[in-house]
Design a protein around this motif. Structure first.
Motif, PDB file in Angstrom:
ATOM      1  N   VAL A 168       0.838  -1.206   0.000  1.00 52.35           N
ATOM      2  CA  VAL A 168       0.000   0.000   0.000  1.00 52.35           C
ATOM      3  C   VAL A 168       0.869   1.250   0.000  1.00 52.35           C
ATOM      4  O   VAL A 168       0.602   2.204  -0.736  1.00 52.35           O
ATOM      5  CB  VAL A 168      -0.957  -0.015   1.215  1.00 52.35           C
ATOM      6  N   GLU A 169       1.913   1.246   0.801  1.00 46.90           N
ATOM      7  CA  GLU A 169       2.801   2.410   0.835  1.00 46.90           C
ATOM      8  C   GLU A 169       3.500   2.607  -0.506  1.00 46.90           C
ATOM      9  O   GLU A 169       3.720   3.747  -0.948  1.00 46.90           O
ATOM     10  CB  GLU A 169       3.809   2.256   1.971  1.00 46.90           C
ATOM     11  N   THR A 170       3.845   1.524  -1.186  1.00 52.32           N
ATOM     12  CA  THR A 170       4.426   1.618  -2.522  1.00 52.32           C
ATOM     13  C   THR A 170       3.439   2.248  -3.496  1.00 52.32           C
ATOM     14  O   THR A 170       3.791   3.133  -4.282  1.00 52.32           O
ATOM     15  CB  THR A 170       4.842   0.229  -3.024  1.00 52.32           C
ATOM     16  N   LEU A 171       2.195   1.814  -3.431  1.00 48.22           N
ATOM     17  CA  LEU A 171       1.161   2.374  -4.303  1.00 48.22           C
ATOM     18  C   LEU A 171       0.925   3.851  -4.002  1.00 48.22           C
ATOM     19  O   LEU A 171       0.747   4.665  -4.914  1.00 48.22           O
ATOM     20  CB  LEU A 171      -0.147   1.592  -4.133  1.00 48.22           C
ATOM     21  N   LEU A 172       0.935   4.210  -2.725  1.00 44.11           N
ATOM     22  CA  LEU A 172       0.680   5.605  -2.355  1.00 44.11           C
ATOM     23  C   LEU A 172       1.853   6.518  -2.703  1.00 44.11           C
ATOM     24  O   LEU A 172       1.663   7.727  -2.866  1.00 44.11           O
ATOM     25  CB  LEU A 172       0.361   5.701  -0.858  1.00 44.11           C
ATOM     26  N   ARG A 173       3.051   5.945  -2.820  1.00 50.00           N
ATOM     27  CA  ARG A 173       4.197   6.738  -3.279  1.00 50.00           C
ATOM     28  C   ARG A 173       4.147   6.966  -4.782  1.00 50.00           C
ATOM     29  O   ARG A 173       4.965   7.687  -5.339  1.00 50.00           O
ATOM     30  CB  ARG A 173       5.513   6.034  -2.919  1.00 50.00           C
ATOM     31  N   ASP A 174       3.200   6.298  -5.432  1.00 47.10           N
ATOM     32  CA  ASP A 174       3.032   6.402  -6.879  1.00 47.10           C
ATOM     33  C   ASP A 174       4.188   5.757  -7.621  1.00 47.10           C
ATOM     34  O   ASP A 174       4.514   6.129  -8.751  1.00 47.10           O
ATOM     35  CB  ASP A 174       2.883   7.877  -7.309  1.00 47.10           C
ATOM     36  N   ALA A 276      -5.721   2.435 -10.343  1.00 48.50           N
ATOM     37  CA  ALA A 276      -4.589   2.566  -9.427  1.00 48.50           C
ATOM     38  C   ALA A 276      -4.276   4.023  -9.097  1.00 48.50           C
ATOM     39  O   ALA A 276      -4.007   4.342  -7.936  1.00 48.50           O
ATOM     40  CB  ALA A 276      -3.365   1.865 -10.017  1.00 48.50           C
ATOM     41  N   PRO A 277      -4.319   4.952 -10.065  1.00 46.74           N
ATOM     42  CA  PRO A 277      -4.120   6.368  -9.684  1.00 46.74           C
ATOM     43  C   PRO A 277      -5.194   6.853  -8.720  1.00 46.74           C
ATOM     44  O   PRO A 277      -4.922   7.627  -7.806  1.00 46.74           O
ATOM     45  CB  PRO A 277      -4.198   7.113 -11.026  1.00 46.74           C
ATOM     46  N   GLY A 278      -6.431   6.396  -8.933  1.00 47.21           N
ATOM     47  CA  GLY A 278      -7.525   6.776  -8.036  1.00 47.21           C
ATOM     48  C   GLY A 278      -7.369   6.206  -6.646  1.00 47.21           C
ATOM     49  O   GLY A 278      -7.837   6.788  -5.662  1.00 47.21           O
ATOM     50  N   PHE A 279      -6.687   5.033  -6.537  1.00 50.37           N
ATOM     51  CA  PHE A 279      -6.416   4.427  -5.232  1.00 50.37           C
ATOM     52  C   PHE A 279      -5.641   5.413  -4.364  1.00 50.37           C
ATOM     53  O   PHE A 279      -5.903   5.571  -3.168  1.00 50.37           O
ATOM     54  CB  PHE A 279      -5.617   3.139  -5.446  1.00 50.37           C
ATOM     55  N   ARG A 280      -4.673   6.091  -4.984  1.00 49.18           N
ATOM     56  CA  ARG A 280      -3.866   7.079  -4.266  1.00 49.18           C
ATOM     57  C   ARG A 280      -4.653   8.368  -4.061  1.00 49.18           C
ATOM     58  O   ARG A 280      -4.643   8.949  -2.972  1.00 49.18           O
ATOM     59  CB  ARG A 280      -2.585   7.352  -5.050  1.00 49.18           C
ATOM     60  N   ALA A 281      -5.349   8.826  -5.109  1.00 48.33           N
ATOM     61  CA  ALA A 281      -6.037  10.118  -5.036  1.00 48.33           C
ATOM     62  C   ALA A 281      -7.136  10.118  -3.980  1.00 48.33           C
ATOM     63  O   ALA A 281      -7.277  11.080  -3.210  1.00 48.33           O
ATOM     64  CB  ALA A 281      -6.619  10.466  -6.404  1.00 48.33           C
ATOM     65  N   THR A 282      -7.923   9.050  -3.918  1.00 43.62           N
ATOM     66  CA  THR A 282      -9.015   9.026  -2.940  1.00 43.62           C
ATOM     67  C   THR A 282      -8.465   8.954  -1.521  1.00 43.62           C
ATOM     68  O   THR A 282      -9.029   9.533  -0.586  1.00 43.62           O
ATOM     69  CB  THR A 282      -9.982   7.862  -3.215  1.00 43.62           C
ATOM     70  N   HIS A 283      -7.310   8.293  -1.348  1.00 35.21           N
ATOM     71  CA  HIS A 283      -6.685   8.248  -0.017  1.00 35.21           C
ATOM     72  C   HIS A 283      -6.182   9.624   0.390  1.00 35.21           C
ATOM     73  O   HIS A 283      -6.324  10.021   1.556  1.00 35.21           O
ATOM     74  CB  HIS A 283      -5.538   7.252  -0.008  1.00 35.21           C
ATOM     75  N   LEU A 284      -5.587  10.358  -0.553  1.00 36.57           N
ATOM     76  CA  LEU A 284      -5.107  11.697  -0.233  1.00 36.57           C
ATOM     77  C   LEU A 284      -6.258  12.598   0.196  1.00 36.57           C
ATOM     78  O   LEU A 284      -6.104  13.436   1.089  1.00 36.57           O
ATOM     79  CB  LEU A 284      -4.377  12.296  -1.439  1.00 36.57           C
ATOM     80  N   GLY A 285      -7.425  12.424  -0.433  1.00 39.14           N
ATOM     81  CA  GLY A 285      -8.603  13.184  -0.009  1.00 39.14           C
ATOM     82  C   GLY A 285      -9.029  12.820   1.399  1.00 39.14           C
ATOM     83  O   GLY A 285      -9.329  13.694   2.228  1.00 39.14           O
ATOM     84  N   ALA A 286      -9.073  11.506   1.683  1.00 38.79           N
ATOM     85  CA  ALA A 286      -9.449  11.062   3.032  1.00 38.79           C
ATOM     86  C   ALA A 286      -8.441  11.559   4.059  1.00 38.79           C
ATOM     87  O   ALA A 286      -8.805  11.959   5.175  1.00 38.79           O
ATOM     88  CB  ALA A 286      -9.543   9.536   3.076  1.00 38.79           C
TER      89      ALA A 286
END
Length: 410
Positions: A168-174, A276-286
């Motif tokens: 998850v951290e890898t995905l959030l680092r893009d 996958a980009p939305g996985f990160r974007a929606t988390h940044l919003g939360a």
């Protein structure tokens, strides 16, 4: 040796002779009456091994080969319990299997006594002995396998969580990742539309099991049909992702309803995004909504990044020193950290958002129109500037104070 013990010895002999058929009967009953048990071939074979080893051990106990105080759970039974823990099978299903197995074995032994035409007095004494020994056996073995289940479940969840957190951290680092490998690691499909949640407890421990159940209830309430991704961050915080079927904001009222009975637990919600980009974007919003909630003064159970005021407050959080200077410059005397100034700020913000209508503002705040006019006039007087001066900064400062309160008025 008493007559009852001799009868029990003979029943144990028959149990060993008919072991294969008895195992089939018990396993078929388990699969029919306990649907939570896994039905794939490997786990069914392990269930057969567990059942057979327990029957074999029980026969030795009935024949007096193994004292009940020395009974240990068979290795096959322990391994089956561990595999159920890895699969996430409820522990109640495992315990029910042991209780049901005892019931069926006692029924079978009663039939054997009838077939042997045992004298009534001896049959009664034998039945009582069977009951006593079987309960002692089930107590010892079930306690042992449940302990193995709990130990394995904790170890498995810790390992799974570690793998999930890393991916998850890898995905959030893009970072560039293979989507198939990432989905396998986290147990969640990335190529879909999803919304992120951040779940936290104000005090105490969320608890992983309780948190997972709560997120599953939220998913059900908002119409998500697939298993959510739940990643604990610490004892009080978890990151979550839920699949959603359509774009648009998630039903905040449905999430609030899901939280009933969980006082002190809060949820920050991102905006639905895809892939996958939305996985990160929606988390940044939360995450932005979470920061507003934890820095701010509003004690509401759900905060959503879909709320434009929350988005505005989130921008101010990124540079609090500059935001404080903007608030002080824009609000003047209206930036006082007291209850009277807070009421005037609330009224002035509602007045601006209701297009400077005293009637609409009065309806929104449940006040008399004259009270609204009095507060607006006093607010502008305290500010020291007309309403139209720096109008955009004024609304942004009022929104920031509404959500972040003391953080901006310090």
């Amino acid at each position: 040796m008493t007559d009852a013990e001799r009868e029990l010895h003979q029943i144990a002999v028959v149990m060993s002779e008919q072991g294969g058929r008895l195992v089939d009967y018990l396993v078929d009953s388990f699969r029919t009456l306990i649907p939570e048990l896994p039905s794939d071939l490997v786990l069914v074979e392990m269930l057969e091994g567990s059942t057979g080893s327990n029957l074999e051990m029980l026969a030795h106990v009935f024949r007096g080969h193994v004292p009940i105080v020395e009974v240990q759970a068979p290795a096959a039974a322990v391994e089956y319990a561990r595999r159920l823990a890895q699969r996430g099978t409820p522990p109640s299903a495992l315990l029910r299997a042991y209780r049901l197995g005892q019931q069926l074995v006692l029924r079978w032994t009663g039939e054997q006594l009838a077939l042997r035409q045992t004298p009534p007095a001896v049959a009664l004494a034998t039945s009582q002995l069977l009951m006593e020994v079987s309960f002692q056996y089930i107590d010892r073995v079930s306690e042992s396998v449940m302990g193995a289940y709990q130990d394995e479940r904790e170890r498995w969840l810790a390992n799974r969580s570690a793998v999930q957190r890393e991916m998850v951290e890898t995905l959030l680092r893009d970072d560039h990742v293979d989507l198939v490998a990432a989905e396998a690691a986290i147990g969640y499909r990335l190529r879909q539309q999803h919304v992120a949640l951040i779940l936290w407890a104000e005090a105490g421990d969320v608890g992983m099991a309780n948190g997972e159940r709560l997120v599953a209830r939220i998913a059900q309430k908002i119409g998500s049909t697939t298993r959510p991704l739940y990643v604990p961050r610490d004892r009080q915080t978890a990151w979550c992702w839920l699949a959603v079927n359509r774009p648009g904001d998630v039903d905040q009222a449905a999430i609030e309803e899901s939280l009933r009975g969980n006082d002190g637990v809060y949820v920050a919600v991102g905006s639905p995004e895809s892939g996958a980009p939305g996985f990160r974007a929606t988390h940044l919003g939360a995450l932005a909504a979470y920061r507003v909630a934890t820095l701010g003064q509003r004690q509401q159970p759900v905060i959503s990044y879909g709320d434009q005021e929350v988005r505005a407050a989130a921008m101010l959080v990124h540079d609090l020193p500059s935001a404080r200077r903007m608030v002080a410059r824009t609000l003047g005397g209206l930036a006082e950290p007291n209850r009277g100034a807070a009421r005037m700020r609330e009224t002035l913000l509602a007045f601006i958002q209701d297009r400077e209508s005293y009637v609409a503002t009065a309806a929104r705040l449940h006040l008399h129109k004259n009270t609204v006019k009095y507060r607006v006039d006093r607010a502008l007087e305290a500010r020291g500037k007309p309403l139209q001066t720096e109008r955009l900064d004024l609304e942004l400062a009022l929104i920031g104070c509404a959500w972040l309160g003391p953080e901006l008025l310090a």
